[in-house]
Write an enzyme that holds these catalytic residues in place. Structure first.
Site, PDB file in Angstrom:
ATOM      1  N   CYS A 132       0.687  -1.032   0.179  1.00 31.54           N
ATOM      2  CA  CYS A 132      -0.215  -0.188  -0.581  1.00 31.54           C
ATOM      3  C   CYS A 132       0.658   1.121  -0.288  1.00 31.54           C
ATOM      4  O   CYS A 132       1.476   1.270   0.455  1.00 31.54           O
ATOM      5  CB  CYS A 132      -1.138  -0.030   1.465  1.00 31.54           C
ATOM      6  SG  CYS A 132      -2.150   1.266   1.917  1.00 31.54           S
ATOM      7  N   HIS A 169      -9.755   1.193   2.241  1.00 31.05           N
ATOM      8  CA  HIS A 169      -9.464   2.101   2.410  1.00 31.05           C
ATOM      9  C   HIS A 169     -10.361   3.723   2.698  1.00 31.05           C
ATOM     10  O   HIS A 169     -11.078   4.484   3.759  1.00 31.05           O
ATOM     11  CB  HIS A 169      -9.084   3.493   1.466  1.00 31.05           C
ATOM     12  CG  HIS A 169      -7.326   2.504   0.930  1.00 31.05           C
ATOM     13  ND1 HIS A 169      -6.484   2.714   2.354  1.00 31.05           N
ATOM     14  CD2 HIS A 169      -6.156   2.058   0.176  1.00 31.05           C
ATOM     15  CE1 HIS A 169      -5.116   2.389   1.695  1.00 31.05           C
ATOM     16  NE2 HIS A 169      -4.990   1.764   1.156  1.00 31.05           N
ATOM     17  N   GLU A 217      -8.966  -0.899  -2.241  1.00 26.94           N
ATOM     18  CA  GLU A 217      -9.359   0.414  -2.412  1.00 26.94           C
ATOM     19  C   GLU A 217     -11.142   0.510  -1.393  1.00 26.94           C
ATOM     20  O   GLU A 217     -10.633   1.936  -0.749  1.00 26.94           O
ATOM     21  CB  GLU A 217      -9.120   0.893  -3.583  1.00 26.94           C
ATOM     22  CG  GLU A 217      -8.001   0.906  -4.278  1.00 26.94           C
ATOM     23  CD  GLU A 217      -7.403   1.558  -3.884  1.00 26.94           C
ATOM     24  OE1 GLU A 217      -6.991   2.150  -2.650  1.00 26.94           O
ATOM     25  OE2 GLU A 217      -6.326   0.494  -3.848  1.00 26.94           O
TER      26      GLU A 217
HETATM   27  C1  QAP Z   1      -3.359  -1.772  -3.501  1.00 28.04           C
HETATM   28  O1  QAP Z   1      -1.260  -1.079  -3.341  1.00 28.04           O
HETATM   29  C2  QAP Z   1      -3.199  -2.927  -4.110  1.00 28.04           C
HETATM   30  O2  QAP Z   1       5.215  -0.068  -0.295  1.00 28.04           O
HETATM   31  C3  QAP Z   1      -2.497  -0.951  -4.605  1.00 28.04           C
HETATM   32  O3  QAP Z   1       6.923   1.187  -1.722  1.00 28.04           O
HETATM   33  C4  QAP Z   1      -2.092  -3.921  -3.642  1.00 28.04           C
HETATM   34  O4  QAP Z   1      -0.176   0.512  -5.504  1.00 28.04           O
HETATM   35  C5  QAP Z   1      -4.098  -3.724  -4.801  1.00 28.04           C
HETATM   36  C6  QAP Z   1       3.605   1.192  -3.617  1.00 28.04           C
HETATM   37  C7  QAP Z   1      -2.301  -5.214  -3.669  1.00 28.04           C
HETATM   38  C8  QAP Z   1      -3.904  -4.547  -5.666  1.00 28.04           C
HETATM   39  C9  QAP Z   1      -2.908  -5.875  -4.881  1.00 28.04           C
HETATM   40  C10 QAP Z   1       3.852  -0.277  -2.593  1.00 28.04           C
HETATM   41  C11 QAP Z   1       4.991   1.427  -3.919  1.00 28.04           C
HETATM   42  C12 QAP Z   1       2.157   0.510  -4.254  1.00 28.04           C
HETATM   43  C13 QAP Z   1       4.848   0.236  -1.903  1.00 28.04           C
HETATM   44  C14 QAP Z   1      -0.221   0.122  -4.367  1.00 28.04           C
HETATM   45  C15 QAP Z   1       6.318   0.904  -2.520  1.00 28.04           C
HETATM   46  C16 QAP Z   1       5.794   1.629  -3.313  1.00 28.04           C
HETATM   47  C17 QAP Z   1       1.647   0.328  -3.951  1.00 28.04           C
HETATM   48 CO    CO Z   2      -3.702   1.041  -0.176  1.00 27.93          CO
END
Ligand code: QAP
Ligand code: CO
Length: 185
Positions: free
Chosen positions: A107, A153, A150
């Site tokens: 996240c 959140h 999402e």
């Molecule tokens: C939510 O997550 C999600 O720790 C979106 O250092 C997660 O975009 C949806 C991110 C899993 C589906 C599957 C996280 C970028 C991005 C980090 C994200 C980071 C840089 C996370």
């Molecule tokens: Co998130």
């Protein structure tokens, strides 16, 4: 580019309000979310994460590679993946699959920390696009997981609140470090 709130920020626990009318203000928020998500290399970003108490999320879920497509795409993936990046207004889950799968999640509000989360494998989504078009479709794959993450959140819930005791134990120290870093800032 908006500032992304991180773990320990009280704004992440706020429940967002439904949008009555999609006006210019909402469309501006929509483009801010997309810009901030893309610049941060995210696959999803909720208004809650930029301190806005409104039910709006951005998604940039990649299409699965041919080699990793073990199953047929869901109707929702066929409809929505070609539209990415997209914004969903008032997204709602009308039904959850009874089957769950555990996959690694991260996240943008919990930077550098990843852990496996068990979630229903598919959901029936209802939402509006920023131009007012209603969408209603059955979504599977990474799209189903991103939608659930999402919408959580928007309800003030972070993925770390959905971990099993084992997974939570493994990241506890790093979570504490993140929130302590926040207190000092
Ligand atoms: C939510 O997550 C999600 O720790 C979106 O250092 C997660 O975009 C949806 C991110 C899993 C589906 C599957 C996280 C970028 C991005 C980090 C994200 C980071 C840089 C996370
Ligand atoms: Co998130």
């Amino acid at each position: 580019m908006k500032k992304i709130r991180t773990y320990g920020d009280a704004a992440l626990q706020v429940k967002a309000l439904p949008i009555a009318v999609i006006d210019e203000k909402i469309r501006n928020l929509a483009s801010d979310l997309i810009e901030t998500m893309l610049k941060s290399d995210g696959v999803g970003l909720a208004a809650t994460q930029v301190g806005k108490k409104l039910r709006v999320v951005a998604l940039n879920v990649p299409a699965p590679k041919r080699s990793q497509t073990q199953s047929a795409l869901s109707p929702g993936e066929i409809t929505l993946l070609p539209l990415m990046p997209i914004v969903l207004v008032n997204p709602e889950i009308l039904a959850f699959s009874p089957f769950e799968a555990s996959k690694e999640e991260g996240c943008l509000s919990v930077p550098g920390i990843y852990a496996p989360v068990s979630r229903p494998v598919s959901v029936k989504l209802k939402a509006s696009l920023p131009d007012g078009t209603p969408v209603s479709c059955d979504c599977g794959g990474l799209l189903a997981r991103a939608i659930q993450h999402e919408i959580d959140h928007l309800d003030g819930i972070l993925f770390v609140q959905r971990l099993g005791m084992e997974s939570l134990a493994k990241i506890q120290d790093r979570l504490k470090a993140l929130s302590e870093k926040k207190e000092k800032s």
